[in-house]
Design a protein around this motif. Structure first.
Motif, short mmCIF file in Angstrom:
data_model
loop_
_atom_site.label_atom_id
_atom_site.label_comp_id
_atom_site.label_asym_id
_atom_site.label_seq_id
_atom_site.Cartn_x
_atom_site.Cartn_y
_atom_site.Cartn_z
N LEU A 1 0.82 -1.22 0.00
CA LEU A 1 0.00 0.00 0.00
C LEU A 1 0.85 1.25 0.00
N CYS A 2 2.10 1.08 0.47
CA CYS A 2 2.99 2.25 0.56
C CYS A 2 3.73 2.52 -0.74
N HIS A 3 3.57 1.62 -1.70
CA HIS A 3 4.24 1.77 -3.00
C HIS A 3 5.75 1.91 -2.85
N GLN A 4 6.32 1.07 -2.02
CA GLN A 4 7.76 1.06 -1.80
C GLN A 4 8.33 -0.29 -2.26
N VAL A 5 9.67 -0.34 -2.32
CA VAL A 5 10.34 -1.57 -2.74
C VAL A 5 10.21 -2.61 -1.65
N SER A 6 10.56 -3.86 -1.97
CA SER A 6 10.46 -4.93 -0.98
C SER A 6 11.55 -4.80 0.07
N TYR A 7 11.16 -5.05 1.36
CA TYR A 7 12.12 -5.09 2.45
C TYR A 7 11.47 -5.84 3.60
N GLY A 8 12.29 -6.35 4.49
CA GLY A 8 11.76 -7.06 5.64
C GLY A 8 10.90 -8.24 5.24
N GLU A 9 9.91 -8.58 6.11
CA GLU A 9 9.00 -9.67 5.82
C GLU A 9 7.81 -9.15 5.04
N MET A 10 7.41 -9.91 4.03
CA MET A 10 6.26 -9.53 3.20
C MET A 10 5.34 -10.73 3.08
N ILE A 11 4.07 -10.44 2.83
CA ILE A 11 3.07 -11.49 2.70
C ILE A 11 2.32 -11.28 1.40
N GLY A 12 1.96 -12.41 0.76
CA GLY A 12 1.27 -12.34 -0.50
C GLY A 12 -0.22 -12.52 -0.34
N CYS A 13 -1.00 -11.75 -1.09
CA CYS A 13 -2.45 -11.86 -1.06
C CYS A 13 -2.86 -13.12 -1.80
N ASP A 14 -3.83 -13.88 -1.21
CA ASP A 14 -4.27 -15.13 -1.83
C ASP A 14 -5.28 -14.91 -2.95
N ASN A 15 -5.61 -13.68 -3.24
CA ASN A 15 -6.47 -13.40 -4.38
C ASN A 15 -5.58 -13.34 -5.64
N PRO A 16 -5.77 -14.29 -6.59
CA PRO A 16 -4.90 -14.30 -7.77
C PRO A 16 -5.04 -13.05 -8.63
N ASP A 17 -6.16 -12.31 -8.47
CA ASP A 17 -6.38 -11.09 -9.25
C ASP A 17 -5.98 -9.83 -8.50
N CYS A 18 -5.31 -9.98 -7.38
CA CYS A 18 -4.91 -8.81 -6.60
C CYS A 18 -3.94 -7.96 -7.41
N PRO A 19 -4.22 -6.68 -7.54
CA PRO A 19 -3.32 -5.84 -8.35
C PRO A 19 -1.98 -5.55 -7.70
N ILE A 20 -1.90 -5.69 -6.35
CA ILE A 20 -0.65 -5.38 -5.65
C ILE A 20 0.14 -6.64 -5.34
N GLU A 21 -0.53 -7.69 -4.89
CA GLU A 21 0.03 -9.01 -4.62
C GLU A 21 0.82 -9.08 -3.32
N TRP A 22 1.79 -8.20 -3.10
CA TRP A 22 2.69 -8.34 -1.95
C TRP A 22 2.63 -7.09 -1.05
N PHE A 23 2.71 -7.38 0.29
CA PHE A 23 2.54 -6.32 1.27
C PHE A 23 3.54 -6.50 2.41
N HIS A 24 4.01 -5.36 2.94
CA HIS A 24 4.88 -5.40 4.11
C HIS A 24 4.05 -5.73 5.35
N PHE A 25 4.59 -6.49 6.25
CA PHE A 25 3.88 -6.85 7.48
C PHE A 25 3.39 -5.60 8.21
N ALA A 26 4.28 -4.63 8.36
CA ALA A 26 3.94 -3.44 9.15
C ALA A 26 2.82 -2.64 8.51
N CYS A 27 2.79 -2.62 7.14
CA CYS A 27 1.79 -1.81 6.45
C CYS A 27 0.39 -2.39 6.58
N VAL A 28 0.27 -3.70 6.77
CA VAL A 28 -1.05 -4.33 6.91
C VAL A 28 -1.31 -4.77 8.35
N GLY A 29 -0.47 -4.31 9.31
CA GLY A 29 -0.69 -4.56 10.72
C GLY A 29 -0.39 -5.98 11.15
#
Length: 256
Positions: free
Chosen positions: A207-235
């Motif tokens: 959601l922050c539109h930043q590069v990958s760093y730390g731990e990230m999690i992938g959305c299980d929706n195959p049509d997700c436009p973002i796909e990957w998220f930082h742990f801290a950004c999604v709580g």
């Protein structure tokens, strides 16, 4: 020696051959004529001796027989000389024939050697051209592969990873791992990461539109436009059990 030069020398060696052949044939014809004349005389003497043998005395008989024998020996000598001349004539011609056969065999061998050398040069040239072509293609592939950035490799690795798995990404290596735990203290607070300069060629996520760093999690929706998220950004602080959907996809699912 070139074929034209060889032919000139060979024809020069044949200049005297006709003269020598003519001389030998003339001698053989002369010897043959002498031998034929002696044979005629022998026939006459033999006939005369047979007619008068009964009336001749012993001394006369012996004298005529000796004369006939001497003429016969002379005719035989003419015949032997004629045979020797014929042998010499044959060897004279055969010598030139053998020389011609030997030279032709040598020229044929030289032609074959030249043909083999030409084929070898052509093969070497073809192999060299093929090698240069392969080298050029290899260099092109290297140049093409050099243009690919590490971000593409990270993205491919994440897509191959099972959905919902966490990804560890360090700023030092940019490596991607499935279910790996990252030491976030090595990177500092996410705010510090956000202050770091971003490579414009590296892809951004979350959601922050930043590069990958730390731990990230992938959305299980195959049509997700973002796909990957930082742990801290999604709580998140740990990987949740079961499937996980990002906030946007969660809202979309509730609307449905």
């Amino acid at each position: 020696m070139t074929s034209a030069l060889y032919l000139e020398h060979y024809l020069d060696s044949l200049d005297n051959l006709p003269i020598e052949l003519q001389r030998n044939f003339t001698l053989m014809r002369d010897l043959d004529a002498r031998a034929q004349g002696l044979m005629k005389d022998l026939d006459k003497l033999a006939d005369e001796y047979l007619r008068n043998v009964k009336t001749l005395s012993a001394d006369k008989k012996k004298e005529q027989l000796n004369h006939i024998q001497s003429l016969f020996n002379k005719a035989k000598e003419y015949g032997d000389d004629k045979v020797q001349l014929a042998i010499q004539t044959y060897e004279l011609v055969d010598k030139h024939i053998r020389r011609l056969d030997s030279d032709l065999a040598r020229f044929e061998a030289e032609i074959q050697d030249k043909a083999l050398n030409t084929n070898r040069v052509q093969e070497d040239s073809a192999v060299s051209k093929k090698g240069r072509k392969k080298l050029k293609e290899k260099e092109k592939r290297k140049k093409g592969s050099a243009g690919a950035s590490s971000e593409d490799e990270s993205k491919i690795a994440r897509k191959k990873q099972k959905k919902g798995g966490s990804v560890t990404s360090t700023a030092a290596s940019g490596a991607v791992g499935s279910g790996a735990q990252a030491d976030t203290s090595a990177l500092g607070h996410p705010a510090d990461v956000l202050d770091m300069p971003v490579d414009p060629n590296e892809p951004t996520y979350c959601l922050c539109h930043q590069v990958s760093y730390g731990e990230m999690i992938g959305c299980d929706n195959p049509d997700c436009p973002i796909e990957w998220f930082h742990f801290a950004c999604v709580g998140l602080t740990t990987k949740p059990k079961g499937k996980w959907y990002c906030p946007k996809c969660t809202q979309d699912r509730k609307k449905k």
